[in-house]
Design an enzyme around this catalytic site. Structure first.
Site, PDB file in Angstrom:
ATOM      1  NE  ARG A  33      -3.718  -2.283   2.495  1.00  0.00           N
ATOM      2  CZ  ARG A  33      -3.508  -3.361   3.230  1.00  0.00           C
ATOM      3  NH1 ARG A  33      -2.425  -3.446   3.984  1.00  0.00           N
ATOM      4  NH2 ARG A  33      -4.375  -4.363   3.235  1.00  0.00           N
ATOM      5  CG  ASP A  89      -6.713  -3.816   8.203  1.00  0.00           C
ATOM      6  OD1 ASP A  89      -5.848  -4.315   7.485  1.00  0.00           O
ATOM      7  OD2 ASP A  89      -7.185  -2.683   8.015  1.00  0.00           O
ATOM      8  NE  ARG A 147      -9.034  -8.182   4.420  1.00  0.00           N
ATOM      9  CZ  ARG A 147      -8.441  -7.292   3.645  1.00  0.00           C
ATOM     10  NH1 ARG A 147      -7.466  -6.528   4.126  1.00  0.00           N
ATOM     11  NH2 ARG A 147      -8.821  -7.158   2.387  1.00  0.00           N
ATOM     12  CG  HIS A 172      -5.430  -0.163   5.741  1.00  0.00           C
ATOM     13  ND1 HIS A 172      -5.898  -1.417   6.042  1.00  0.00           N
ATOM     14  CD2 HIS A 172      -5.637   0.011   4.410  1.00  0.00           C
ATOM     15  CE1 HIS A 172      -6.368  -1.981   4.945  1.00  0.00           C
ATOM     16  NE2 HIS A 172      -6.219  -1.132   3.938  1.00  0.00           N
TER      17      HIS A 172
END
Length: 315
Positions: free
Chosen positions: A86, A146, A149, A173
């Site tokens: 990212r 997240d 998840r 993140h």
């Protein structure tokens, strides 16, 4: 009733529009893209399902569609490619953010801005700088996905419905994020208490297994990207949840990214902590009790995001 504008009509933006159209949260959802035909096409495709959706007008076009928006969701930018982090997207997406922020400031000066584009923490900081909006009105989707998840993985492991499991992923993140194991609870019990009570194993999730979970939470998106090219459904659900908290003024606790002002000794950096989210955006952050090693990891995460902030200033 409210108007939501989504900047970026790619896979993430269109998925967010589709998810939001099913909620009844807004009277109008506007898809905004420099490729105006793409925005109009996605909007019309969703609008054709209108007879079976809550009453909502779905439109598409250029930046003029921002006018009157109460919530602006920023999804425009380059997608993460396989073997790309990212953080690698910063140079590609900072210019997109600057241009979008100027249009938001001009056309939707009272809106709450929700940044989804990666790297979300650095771009949330950039959106704050370039809109000039009060810090509570600029937030990032942060680690809401997240955290979902992690809850999914814990559900798979324990056999308990994920909706009954509470767990937070904090910080960036990205690669430096930390699953905060000290915050995990099931039925009001800590994970250790729950595992002792269920009697199914002597040591549920020992350190080596927790490390595997940590690695999976951080990098599962890479696997999805390798398999199908992008992630967009789950983030759309996360955006829907954040939008609901804002537009219904729910005062929900979500791990969005916002500008820290001294929590854990950290300031002037956007990171994810549990936040009370309502109509005005981030109403306050909740500094939960973390273990000493988790606080150290959070500070390391802040250092990683600050390094990106400095890079953004140079681009």
């Amino acid at each position: 009733m409210s108007k939501i504008a989504i900047i970026g009509a790619g896979q993430v933006g269109a998925s967010c529009a589709f998810a939001l159209a099913q909620t009844g949260l807004a009277q109008e959802i506007a898809l905004v893209d420099l490729k105006t035909d793409k925005a109009r096409g996605e909007a019309l495709d969703i609008a054709h399902g209108g007879p079976l959706l809550p009453a909502v007008r779905v439109t598409g076009g250029g930046y003029e569609m921002l006018d009157g928006s109460e919530l602006v969701v920023m999804t425009a930018g380059a997608n993460q490619a396989p073997h790309e982090t990212r953080r690698d997207l910063l140079q590609k997406n900072i210019g997109v953010m600057r241009a979008a922020a100027q249009e938001i400031r001009r056309r939707a000066p009272e809106a709450v801005v929700l940044v989804v584009t990666n790297p979300v923490d650095a771009l949330t900081r950039a959106a704050l700088e370039h809109t000039g909006f009060p810090p509570q009105r600029v937030l990032g989707s942060g680690t809401v996905l997240d955290s979902l998840r992690l809850r999914f993985m814990l559900s798979e492991h324990t056999g308990v419905d994920a909706a009954s499991i509470h767990a937070y992923v904090l910080g960036e993140h990205g690669d430096s994020e930390l699953p905060a194991w000290s915050t995990v609870s099931i039925a009001g019990m800590t994970l250790e208490e729950y595992c002792r009570d269920c009697g199914g194993c002597e040591s549920c999730l020992p350190d080596r297994m927790r490390a595997a979970f940590d690695e999976n939470v951080r990098h599962v998106a890479n696997r999805i990207i390798a398999w199908k090219g992008a992630t967009f459904y789950a983030i759309a659900v996360a955006v829907r949840r954040i939008a609901q908290a804002i537009l219904r003024d729910e005062h929900s606790i979500l791990t969005v990214s916002s500008l820290l002002t001294g929590e854990y000794g950290l300031a002037d950096v956007c990171l994810s902590l549990p936040c009370v989210v309502g109509r005005a955006g981030v109403l306050r952050r909740i500094p939960v009790n973390l273990a000493p090693d988790e606080i150290a990891a959070l500070r390391a995460s802040a250092d990683a995001v600050r390094a990106m902030d400095e890079r953004a200033l140079r681009v």
